[in-house]
Write a protein that holds these residues in place. Sequence first.
Motif, mmCIF file in Angstrom:
data_model
loop_
_atom_site.group_PDB
_atom_site.id
_atom_site.type_symbol
_atom_site.label_atom_id
_atom_site.label_comp_id
_atom_site.label_asym_id
_atom_site.label_seq_id
_atom_site.Cartn_x
_atom_site.Cartn_y
_atom_site.Cartn_z
ATOM 1 N N HIS A 177 0.865 -1.182 0.000
ATOM 2 C CA HIS A 177 0.000 0.000 0.000
ATOM 3 C C HIS A 177 0.898 1.227 0.000
ATOM 4 N N THR A 178 0.854 1.986 -1.083
ATOM 5 C CA THR A 178 1.770 3.122 -1.200
ATOM 6 C C THR A 178 1.021 4.424 -1.413
ATOM 7 N N ALA A 179 1.644 5.504 -0.956
ATOM 8 C CA ALA A 179 1.061 6.849 -1.052
ATOM 9 C C ALA A 179 2.053 7.762 -1.758
ATOM 10 N N HIS A 180 1.550 8.593 -2.681
ATOM 11 C CA HIS A 180 2.414 9.399 -3.538
ATOM 12 C C HIS A 180 1.880 10.821 -3.682
ATOM 13 N N ALA A 181 2.794 11.717 -4.056
ATOM 14 C CA ALA A 181 2.437 13.132 -4.221
ATOM 15 C C ALA A 181 1.797 13.413 -5.575
ATOM 16 N N THR A 182 2.079 12.576 -6.581
ATOM 17 C CA THR A 182 1.553 12.842 -7.920
ATOM 18 C C THR A 182 0.948 11.591 -8.542
ATOM 19 N N GLN A 183 0.084 11.824 -9.503
ATOM 20 C CA GLN A 183 -0.509 10.724 -10.256
ATOM 21 C C GLN A 183 0.558 9.950 -10.986
ATOM 22 N N SER A 215 -10.104 -5.066 -17.755
ATOM 23 C CA SER A 215 -11.231 -4.269 -18.232
ATOM 24 C C SER A 215 -11.931 -3.649 -17.032
ATOM 25 N N GLU A 216 -12.784 -2.666 -17.276
ATOM 26 C CA GLU A 216 -13.440 -1.953 -16.171
ATOM 27 C C GLU A 216 -14.209 -2.891 -15.258
ATOM 28 N N SER A 217 -14.906 -3.860 -15.825
ATOM 29 C CA SER A 217 -15.727 -4.755 -15.008
ATOM 30 C C SER A 217 -14.891 -5.749 -14.202
ATOM 31 N N GLU A 218 -13.628 -5.946 -14.589
ATOM 32 C CA GLU A 218 -12.762 -6.890 -13.891
ATOM 33 C C GLU A 218 -11.791 -6.207 -12.930
ATOM 34 N N ARG A 219 -11.875 -4.886 -12.817
ATOM 35 C CA ARG A 219 -10.961 -4.160 -11.938
ATOM 36 C C ARG A 219 -11.208 -4.492 -10.467
ATOM 37 N N PHE A 220 -10.160 -4.276 -9.675
ATOM 38 C CA PHE A 220 -10.273 -4.340 -8.222
ATOM 39 C C PHE A 220 -11.262 -3.275 -7.750
ATOM 40 N N ALA A 221 -12.059 -3.634 -6.741
ATOM 41 C CA ALA A 221 -13.084 -2.713 -6.244
ATOM 42 C C ALA A 221 -12.442 -1.461 -5.643
ATOM 43 N N GLY A 222 -12.695 -0.316 -6.274
ATOM 44 C CA GLY A 222 -12.148 0.947 -5.802
ATOM 45 C C GLY A 222 -10.940 1.417 -6.584
ATOM 46 N N ALA A 223 -10.501 0.651 -7.589
ATOM 47 C CA ALA A 223 -9.323 1.022 -8.380
ATOM 48 C C ALA A 223 -9.709 1.828 -9.612
ATOM 49 N N GLN A 240 -5.217 -15.835 -12.793
ATOM 50 C CA GLN A 240 -4.695 -14.523 -12.410
ATOM 51 C C GLN A 240 -3.664 -14.746 -11.320
ATOM 52 N N SER A 241 -2.438 -14.293 -11.538
ATOM 53 C CA SER A 241 -1.341 -14.674 -10.655
ATOM 54 C C SER A 241 -0.716 -13.511 -9.896
ATOM 55 N N GLY A 242 -1.250 -12.331 -10.052
ATOM 56 C CA GLY A 242 -0.749 -11.177 -9.316
ATOM 57 C C GLY A 242 -1.391 -9.922 -9.874
ATOM 58 N N THR A 243 -1.736 -8.985 -9.014
ATOM 59 C CA THR A 243 -2.356 -7.749 -9.481
ATOM 60 C C THR A 243 -1.746 -6.538 -8.786
ATOM 61 N N SER A 244 -1.745 -5.434 -9.509
ATOM 62 C CA SER A 244 -1.239 -4.168 -9.004
ATOM 63 C C SER A 244 -2.250 -3.102 -9.391
ATOM 64 N N HIS A 245 -2.668 -2.290 -8.424
ATOM 65 C CA HIS A 245 -3.778 -1.366 -8.650
ATOM 66 C C HIS A 245 -3.359 0.095 -8.511
ATOM 67 N N THR A 272 -1.612 3.429 -4.467
ATOM 68 C CA THR A 272 -1.596 2.133 -5.148
ATOM 69 C C THR A 272 -1.759 1.035 -4.104
ATOM 70 N N SER A 273 -2.143 -0.135 -4.560
ATOM 71 C CA SER A 273 -2.025 -1.353 -3.745
ATOM 72 C C SER A 273 -1.694 -2.498 -4.690
#
Length: 493
Positions: A177-183, A215-223, A240-245, A272-273
């Motif tokens: 779980h990371t926090a950043h100053a810019t997009q 795709s939008e419908s397969e995204r992590f909830a809140g990503a 699915q073997s790993g995801t990054s959001h 991000t998570s």
Amino acid sequence: MAKELKELTPRSVSYSQWYQDLVIKADLAENSAVRGCMVIKPYGYAIWEKMQRYLDDMFKETGHVNAYFPLFIPKSFLSKEADHVEGFAKECAVVTHYRLKNSPDGSGVVVDPEAKLEEELIVRPTSETIIWNTYKNWIQSYRDLPILCNQWANVVRWEMRTRLFLRTAEFLWQEGHTAHATQEEAVAEARQMLEVYAKFAEEFMAVPVHKGVKSESERFAGAVDTYTIEAMMQDGKALQSGTSHFLGQNFAKAFDVTFASKEGKLDYVWATSWGVSTRLMGALIMTHSDDNGLVLPPKLAPFQVVIVPIYRSQEQLAQIDEKVVGIVAKLKALGVSVKYDNSDNKKPGWKFAEYELKGVPVRLAMGGRDLENNTVEVARRDTLTKETVTCDNIENYIKDLLVEIQKNIYQKAYDFREKTTQKVETYAEFKEKIEEGGFILAHWDGTAETEALIKEETKATIRCIPLEGDKTPGVCMVTGKPSVQRVLFARAY
């Protein structure tokens, strides 16, 4: 052949049963007394430990640090991000009371009705909410950013239909779980971690993967965007073997996490998570193993070499022991993990079958004739071939062989994936080819309606929109509308 192998269901008869048999008979895991939960046995946990160790090193090389956050999450936290709560609401385990008491009739214990919590607690299905509530206290200005935290933990997602490692109510994972100053920083972080996962899958697990965006419908909830690595199993289903959001500012806004920029302006933090779980164990098993048992890549095998003596007398065993001690020392000096099994409670044939079942990459056997000739029999698990090799410089021979086995296992999986990947132009062709299994590259018009129709009619889902490969525009196989590029379809676990 050992009884364990006789009872291993062939993949051609039932792939599902083969998998279940193998997980249990290779001593990886078993079902527990808690429905839907598993016990990971020492041999299975040894593989997971190696996965953890390598991944943890890779995380730290990219500047991340480990922390730990609570198992319990106040219910109100999940209400703050609408998409997030909708995505996990049906999988949540809820704690409502904090005490038991003896039953008045003496039959055992009951929940004490006087011990009801003022606010129910959710057993974490994922930790975005509790972590972003915490980050609010850690972040005031741009000087506090970035925050690059990871935690190794367990999570609970209430599953009714479970399968060992692949889908259980409780499982182990890591979540960054990371926090950043810019997009731009946050997107770069999400993409970087996707690359870390892909590198681990291919270089350590020997599992080839496709990298892409969900795709939008397969995204992590809140990503805002979910990046994924997708692997192909031997039965033609994807995993699915790993995801990054990339989470945008959604969680920062939900928990009011702001920071003062260099210019003195207040802005919401970008997030991000990312995570992988013990589901990787399922990927490892199903990508490489065969009807004889596990096939483990050397980099993740609990021990890479096992040595079995074949002897007629205790005197001969003592001579073999003396010879093997030197071989073991030389192998360990080169970083090779080795086990010498000179136990007398099992015959050599039983040991051969057991280590074959457990996927040990290299087996050495030494008997009386080998002692005389200064040789040892070398058996490879990946090809099931044997050869007799001199003991002179055996340690370097084995080290090179382990590298070769790692490459060979990857290449075999890669060739299978390529052989079972097809391009199609029409929906009729798609419906025909999806029955054969494997990945299908096809054009899609980008709409959720068309995606839902395909899923309903074929049980295939968009695994990802590939980041690499053919980006040629075309027309949707279903509607004939314009398509930006081909996307990757498959039936999946």
